[in-house]
Scaffold this motif. Structure first.
Motif, PDB file in Angstrom:
ATOM      1  N   VAL A 198      51.006  42.365  48.960  1.00  0.00           N
ATOM      2  CA  VAL A 198      50.214  43.568  49.178  1.00  0.00           C
ATOM      3  C   VAL A 198      48.846  43.401  48.548  1.00  0.00           C
ATOM      4  O   VAL A 198      48.724  43.010  47.384  1.00  0.00           O
ATOM      5  N   VAL A 199      47.829  43.682  49.329  1.00  0.00           N
ATOM      6  CA  VAL A 199      46.460  43.633  48.868  1.00  0.00           C
ATOM      7  C   VAL A 199      45.992  45.080  48.705  1.00  0.00           C
ATOM      8  O   VAL A 199      46.232  45.899  49.589  1.00  0.00           O
ATOM      9  N   THR A 200      45.449  45.408  47.547  1.00  0.00           N
ATOM     10  CA  THR A 200      45.168  46.828  47.313  1.00  0.00           C
ATOM     11  C   THR A 200      44.149  47.093  46.220  1.00  0.00           C
ATOM     12  O   THR A 200      43.901  46.251  45.358  1.00  0.00           O
ATOM     13  N   HIS A 201      43.559  48.288  46.270  1.00  0.00           N
ATOM     14  CA  HIS A 201      42.787  48.821  45.141  1.00  0.00           C
ATOM     15  C   HIS A 201      43.697  49.653  44.249  1.00  0.00           C
ATOM     16  O   HIS A 201      43.283  50.110  43.196  1.00  0.00           O
ATOM     17  N   ASP A 202      44.903  49.928  44.756  1.00  0.00           N
ATOM     18  CA  ASP A 202      45.707  51.025  44.228  1.00  0.00           C
ATOM     19  C   ASP A 202      46.552  50.611  43.026  1.00  0.00           C
ATOM     20  O   ASP A 202      47.627  50.044  43.174  1.00  0.00           O
ATOM     21  N   ALA A 203      46.075  50.902  41.815  1.00  0.00           N
ATOM     22  CA  ALA A 203      46.774  50.498  40.592  1.00  0.00           C
ATOM     23  C   ALA A 203      48.140  51.172  40.474  1.00  0.00           C
ATOM     24  O   ALA A 203      48.995  50.721  39.712  1.00  0.00           O
ATOM     25  N   ARG A 204      48.363  52.233  41.271  1.00  0.00           N
ATOM     26  CA  ARG A 204      49.654  52.917  41.209  1.00  0.00           C
ATOM     27  C   ARG A 204      50.794  52.033  41.711  1.00  0.00           C
ATOM     28  O   ARG A 204      51.955  52.316  41.460  1.00  0.00           O
ATOM     29  N   LEU A 205      50.468  50.959  42.424  1.00  0.00           N
ATOM     30  CA  LEU A 205      51.521  50.079  42.955  1.00  0.00           C
ATOM     31  C   LEU A 205      51.993  49.038  41.933  1.00  0.00           C
ATOM     32  O   LEU A 205      52.993  48.365  42.155  1.00  0.00           O
ATOM     33  N   ILE A 206      51.277  48.929  40.801  1.00  0.00           N
ATOM     34  CA  ILE A 206      51.617  47.871  39.840  1.00  0.00           C
ATOM     35  C   ILE A 206      53.056  48.004  39.345  1.00  0.00           C
ATOM     36  O   ILE A 206      53.743  47.009  39.134  1.00  0.00           O
ATOM     37  N   ASP A 207      53.531  49.243  39.233  1.00  0.00           N
ATOM     38  CA  ASP A 207      54.909  49.471  38.791  1.00  0.00           C
ATOM     39  C   ASP A 207      55.938  48.776  39.677  1.00  0.00           C
ATOM     40  O   ASP A 207      57.031  48.466  39.221  1.00  0.00           O
ATOM     41  N   SER A 208      55.600  48.572  40.951  1.00  0.00           N
ATOM     42  CA  SER A 208      56.558  47.959  41.880  1.00  0.00           C
ATOM     43  C   SER A 208      56.436  46.435  41.937  1.00  0.00           C
ATOM     44  O   SER A 208      57.248  45.784  42.571  1.00  0.00           O
ATOM     45  N   ALA A 209      55.426  45.875  41.286  1.00  0.00           N
ATOM     46  CA  ALA A 209      55.109  44.451  41.503  1.00  0.00           C
ATOM     47  C   ALA A 209      55.905  43.495  40.618  1.00  0.00           C
ATOM     48  O   ALA A 209      56.201  43.795  39.466  1.00  0.00           O
ATOM     49  N   ASP A 210      56.249  42.332  41.182  1.00  0.00           N
ATOM     50  CA  ASP A 210      56.827  41.243  40.393  1.00  0.00           C
ATOM     51  C   ASP A 210      55.726  40.306  39.905  1.00  0.00           C
ATOM     52  O   ASP A 210      55.818  39.737  38.832  1.00  0.00           O
ATOM     53  N   HIS A 211      54.718  40.111  40.764  1.00  0.00           N
ATOM     54  CA  HIS A 211      53.609  39.231  40.421  1.00  0.00           C
ATOM     55  C   HIS A 211      52.307  39.956  40.697  1.00  0.00           C
ATOM     56  O   HIS A 211      52.191  40.670  41.687  1.00  0.00           O
ATOM     57  N   LEU A 212      51.355  39.750  39.806  1.00  0.00           N
ATOM     58  CA  LEU A 212      50.069  40.428  39.945  1.00  0.00           C
ATOM     59  C   LEU A 212      48.944  39.397  39.931  1.00  0.00           C
ATOM     60  O   LEU A 212      48.938  38.479  39.097  1.00  0.00           O
ATOM     61  N   TYR A 213      48.037  39.549  40.893  1.00  0.00           N
ATOM     62  CA  TYR A 213      46.877  38.648  40.971  1.00  0.00           C
ATOM     63  C   TYR A 213      45.617  39.489  41.023  1.00  0.00           C
ATOM     64  O   TYR A 213      45.638  40.635  41.481  1.00  0.00           O
ATOM     65  N   GLU A 214      44.525  38.888  40.576  1.00  0.00           N
ATOM     66  CA  GLU A 214      43.239  39.548  40.717  1.00  0.00           C
ATOM     67  C   GLU A 214      42.331  38.707  41.598  1.00  0.00           C
ATOM     68  O   GLU A 214      42.221  37.489  41.412  1.00  0.00           O
ATOM     69  N   MET A 215      41.704  39.371  42.565  1.00  0.00           N
ATOM     70  CA  MET A 215      40.699  38.701  43.394  1.00  0.00           C
ATOM     71  C   MET A 215      39.340  39.204  42.934  1.00  0.00           C
ATOM     72  O   MET A 215      39.094  40.411  42.887  1.00  0.00           O
ATOM     73  N   LYS A 216      38.459  38.264  42.565  1.00  0.00           N
ATOM     74  CA  LYS A 216      37.142  38.650  42.091  1.00  0.00           C
ATOM     75  C   LYS A 216      36.134  37.664  42.656  1.00  0.00           C
ATOM     76  O   LYS A 216      36.270  36.457  42.425  1.00  0.00           O
ATOM     77  N   ASP A 217      35.189  38.165  43.413  1.00  0.00           N
ATOM     78  CA  ASP A 217      34.166  37.305  44.035  1.00  0.00           C
ATOM     79  C   ASP A 217      34.772  36.082  44.713  1.00  0.00           C
ATOM     80  O   ASP A 217      34.196  34.989  44.652  1.00  0.00           O
ATOM     81  N   GLY A 218      35.951  36.251  45.307  1.00  0.00           N
ATOM     82  CA  GLY A 218      36.551  35.150  46.048  1.00  0.00           C
ATOM     83  C   GLY A 218      37.379  34.186  45.219  1.00  0.00           C
ATOM     84  O   GLY A 218      37.861  33.184  45.735  1.00  0.00           O
ATOM     85  N   TYR A 219      37.540  34.466  43.918  1.00  0.00           N
ATOM     86  CA  TYR A 219      38.406  33.658  43.059  1.00  0.00           C
ATOM     87  C   TYR A 219      39.680  34.442  42.781  1.00  0.00           C
ATOM     88  O   TYR A 219      39.625  35.606  42.362  1.00  0.00           O
TER      89      TYR A 219
END
Ligand SMILES: Nc1ncnc2c1ncn2[C@@H]1O[C@H](COP(=O)(O)OP(=O)(O)OP(=O)(O)O)[C@@H](O)[C@H]1O
Ligand SMILES: [Mg+2]
Length: 228
Positions: A198-219
């Protein structure tokens, strides 16, 4: 069960002075039974990443492998078949067909892919969970943004794909619906052993996540999941 990986992907749009380098050496992997969340600001490359991950766009360099085989090593026909059978997209623009009722959006899937879709009971369950069972006879133009979004989610799940790629699936939803969709995606990952990204702005979904990534300026970088 399908796992998939993105290896050293770069995406450059345009050329010369108009060139924009949108993704930089992106690496990513998703296993069945997990929900991965990619967060990042507008314009950071999230949709571009998802489009490449799903084989809709061939990257400037790098590869995407599903079950160890790269998209570009498959014939176009095999690639199309793989997308149809194994990948469910929930796209940022909902892509519902305006001249079909909600019920017919599912029937259209049956025409394109007659086998292996959810049973009537399973689809009923999904529609119930998403609170859209009473909308079956409506046209997309008669639905609110949030209702369209939930129909688009149900339609992506209907072919029972092993990999689910969702672009901002909760953008048009209020908090209670966000929790429902978060739980549904998590359930699909765990109970049905799917790889959900899932790609999102929505921090409310973090509770459901197993893995978290950050995309910043294409990295793309991996983060610790810190639950609220
Ligand atoms: N087809 C294209 N041609 C040229 N530039 C593009 C193209 N598609 C995307 N871009 C550019 O790539 C960058 C990343 O876009 P992308 O849509 O991936 O961002 P995003 O993270 O999904 O943003 P948002 O959160 O607003 O949806 C932007 O600067 C955008 O203008
Ligand atoms: Mg986007």
């Amino acid at each position: 069960m399908s796992s998939f990986s993105v290896k050293n992907v770069n995406q450059i749009f345009g050329s010369g002075t108009a060139e924009v380098h949108v993704l930089h050496d992106v690496n990513f992997e998703a296993e069945p039974g997990t929900l991965s969340l990619i967060m990042g600001p507008s314009g950071s490359g999230k949709s571009t990443f998802l489009t490449i991950a799903g084989g809709l766009l061939t990257p400037t360099s790098g590869t995407v492998e599903v079950n160890g085989v790269a998209y570009n090593e498959r014939s176009k026909k095999k690639r199309d078949a793989l997308r149809l059978d194994s990948i469910g997209f929930v796209l940022q623009a909902y892509h519902l067909l305006p001249y079909l009722t909600v019920a017919d959006q599912f029937k259209l899937v049956d025409k394109v892919k007659p086998n292996g879709n959810l049973s009537k009971e399973e689809l009923d369950d999904v529609l119930d969970t998403l609170g859209i069972k009473n909308l079956l006879n409506k046209y997309p133009g008669e639905l609110s943004g949030g209702q369209q979004q939930r129909v688009a989610i149900a339609r992506a799940l209907y072919p029972n794909p092993a990999i689910i790629l969702a672009d901002e699936p909760t953008a048009a939803l209020d908090s209670s619906r966000v929790a429902v969709v978060g739980d549904l995606l998590k359930d699909l990952a765990i109970k049905h052993n799917k790889a959900v990204v899932v790609v999102t702005h929505d921090a409310r979904l973090i509770d459901s996540a197993d893995h978290l990534y950050e995309m910043k300026d294409g990295y793309l970088t991996k983060k610790e999941v810190v639950k609220a």
